[in-house]
Design a protein around this motif. Sequence first.
Motif, PDB file in Angstrom:
ATOM      1  N   PRO A   2       0.840  -1.208   0.000  1.00  0.00           N
ATOM      2  CA  PRO A   2       0.000   0.000   0.000  1.00  0.00           C
ATOM      3  C   PRO A   2       0.867   1.247   0.000  1.00  0.00           C
ATOM      4  CG  PRO A   2      -0.799  -1.598   1.588  1.00  0.00           C
ATOM      5  CD  PRO A   2       0.526  -2.117   1.108  1.00  0.00           C
ATOM      6  N   SER A   3       0.472   2.226  -0.805  1.00  0.00           N
ATOM      7  CA  SER A   3       1.280   3.439  -0.936  1.00  0.00           C
ATOM      8  C   SER A   3       0.392   4.647  -1.192  1.00  0.00           C
ATOM      9  CB  SER A   3       2.270   3.278  -2.094  1.00  0.00           C
ATOM     10  OG  SER A   3       2.945   4.489  -2.360  1.00  0.00           O
ATOM     11  N   PRO A   4       0.682   5.768  -0.518  1.00  0.00           N
ATOM     12  CA  PRO A   4      -0.076   7.000  -0.813  1.00  0.00           C
ATOM     13  C   PRO A   4       0.324   7.592  -2.159  1.00  0.00           C
ATOM     14  CG  PRO A   4       1.664   7.444   0.779  1.00  0.00           C
ATOM     15  CD  PRO A   4       1.664   5.962   0.565  1.00  0.00           C
ATOM     16  N   GLU A   5       1.515   7.218  -2.632  1.00  0.00           N
ATOM     17  CA  GLU A   5       1.978   7.700  -3.939  1.00  0.00           C
ATOM     18  C   GLU A   5       1.188   7.004  -5.030  1.00  0.00           C
ATOM     19  OE1 GLU A   5       6.191   8.008  -6.454  1.00  0.00           O
ATOM     20  OE2 GLU A   5       5.895   6.415  -4.980  1.00  0.00           O
ATOM     21  N   LYS A  43     -13.160   3.401  -4.849  1.00  0.00           N
ATOM     22  CA  LYS A  43     -13.316   4.755  -4.316  1.00  0.00           C
ATOM     23  C   LYS A  43     -13.631   4.772  -2.822  1.00  0.00           C
ATOM     24  CE  LYS A  43     -14.844   6.666  -8.744  1.00  0.00           C
ATOM     25  NZ  LYS A  43     -15.935   7.373  -9.477  1.00  0.00           N
ATOM     26  N   SER A  44     -14.121   3.663  -2.296  1.00  0.00           N
ATOM     27  CA  SER A  44     -14.471   3.634  -0.880  1.00  0.00           C
ATOM     28  C   SER A  44     -13.269   3.339   0.013  1.00  0.00           C
ATOM     29  CB  SER A  44     -15.550   2.575  -0.622  1.00  0.00           C
ATOM     30  OG  SER A  44     -15.048   1.280  -0.917  1.00  0.00           O
ATOM     31  N   ALA A  45     -12.135   2.906  -0.593  1.00  0.00           N
ATOM     32  CA  ALA A  45     -10.939   2.581   0.194  1.00  0.00           C
ATOM     33  C   ALA A  45     -10.107   3.832   0.426  1.00  0.00           C
ATOM     34  CB  ALA A  45     -10.115   1.522  -0.529  1.00  0.00           C
ATOM     35  N   ALA A  46      -9.269   3.780   1.453  1.00  0.00           N
ATOM     36  CA  ALA A  46      -8.374   4.904   1.720  1.00  0.00           C
ATOM     37  C   ALA A  46      -7.361   5.042   0.600  1.00  0.00           C
ATOM     38  CB  ALA A  46      -7.648   4.680   3.049  1.00  0.00           C
ATOM     39  N   ALA A  47      -6.916   6.274   0.372  1.00  0.00           N
ATOM     40  CA  ALA A  47      -6.013   6.554  -0.750  1.00  0.00           C
ATOM     41  C   ALA A  47      -4.692   5.820  -0.642  1.00  0.00           C
ATOM     42  CB  ALA A  47      -5.765   8.054  -0.849  1.00  0.00           C
ATOM     43  N   ASP A  48      -4.255   5.517   0.589  1.00  0.00           N
ATOM     44  CA  ASP A  48      -2.948   4.894   0.771  1.00  0.00           C
ATOM     45  C   ASP A  48      -3.044   3.386   1.005  1.00  0.00           C
ATOM     46  OD1 ASP A  48      -4.116   4.934   3.216  1.00  0.00           O
ATOM     47  OD2 ASP A  48      -2.397   5.780   4.287  1.00  0.00           O
ATOM     48  N   SER A  49      -4.194   2.778   0.669  1.00  0.00           N
ATOM     49  CA  SER A  49      -4.382   1.348   0.944  1.00  0.00           C
ATOM     50  C   SER A  49      -4.208   0.466  -0.283  1.00  0.00           C
ATOM     51  CB  SER A  49      -5.770   1.102   1.534  1.00  0.00           C
ATOM     52  OG  SER A  49      -6.779   1.448   0.590  1.00  0.00           O
TER      53      SER A  49
END
Length: 375
Positions: free
Chosen positions: A187-190, A244-250
Amino acid sequence: MFGETGYNPTAFNQPTYMALGIYWATACLCIVVAVLALNIMGFFSGTNKFDVDGRTVIITGGSQGMGRGLAKILSQKGANIVIVARTQSKLDDALKYITAAAKNPGKQRFLSISADVTIAEENIRIIDEVTTWNHGSPPDVVWANAGQAHPGLFVDTPLEISRSQMDMNYWAAAYLSHATLRSWLRPSPEKLSKPRHLIMTSSVACYVGLAGYTPYAPAKAAMRSLADTLRSELNMYNGARRNKSAAADSSPAAEVKVHVVVPGTIKSPGLVNEDKVKHEVTKILEEGDIAQTEDEVAAAAIRRLETGGYMITTQLLGDAMRAGGLGGSPRNNWLIDTIFGWIIHFAWLFIGPDMERKVWAYGKEKGAVYRPESS
């Protein structure tokens, strides 16, 4: 033509219909072959789906042969190149050759790593070392190209050689794929706009069994199956990036594309060594094969990757074998592959028995007695 019942008009038409059928079948075959040839040469390519300019590429088996050819062309396209092989002196020579081809001298970066890719831990070290060298970012393209053929008859080949062939031609790619995907799928926010590419180099030997390739061909067939399976699994991770429902960094930083390149005969130092131990019946079966130089096979592979292909062949004969043996593998072009597949399935009615006959005839003429003491 004239029977007891008199004149039969269909008797005149039957030869005509047969001639027309042969004519149109031949015309369709010529069109398919022409389209395939143009497709191989890149005439139908659109947007470049394998843009490597400014990206970091790892190529195992990069000190000679196809690997060196790949590295040179990707250097010409602006990539930062890392080549991996066992022998440092060969790596040093290859790195000079590859660096000299750089599109942007002074801006592109080049590295060589001496490693034994048949050891799982070495592949982890390769990915970690390149990530550090690449300012903390994993490589963008990883090409599991290392391989070596040791042809021979099954009963004549010591089992340790068959095992080492599996290590080099399957497990090396599996180890590198495992280390690479564990790095890429974290998982990465990038979020990267361009996909990452995992590529394996198999062989047309994965499509058809040839006498004298039993130590080598099963490993390349296993590699093809690995690529098919990974491609299926990665749909899950690629799909998660659009949740779209998941966190951006997951989810992973980039979409991951898997490809398998399936070349035929390559003119290389490896081929010279193969021919020293290759059985005569194998040479008979390979008569007429088109051999490509390292630059020709590399250029063809990269050109097909740029069009977005999954299973990449590098010449027309390979295309025919691919179309006839796709099974559940994805099609690069559903129309051409389907039509060509029909033709090849029909052609195998003649090609298959001919290959069987050649092996049988060799045994009849030359004899074939297994002598364990000679193994």
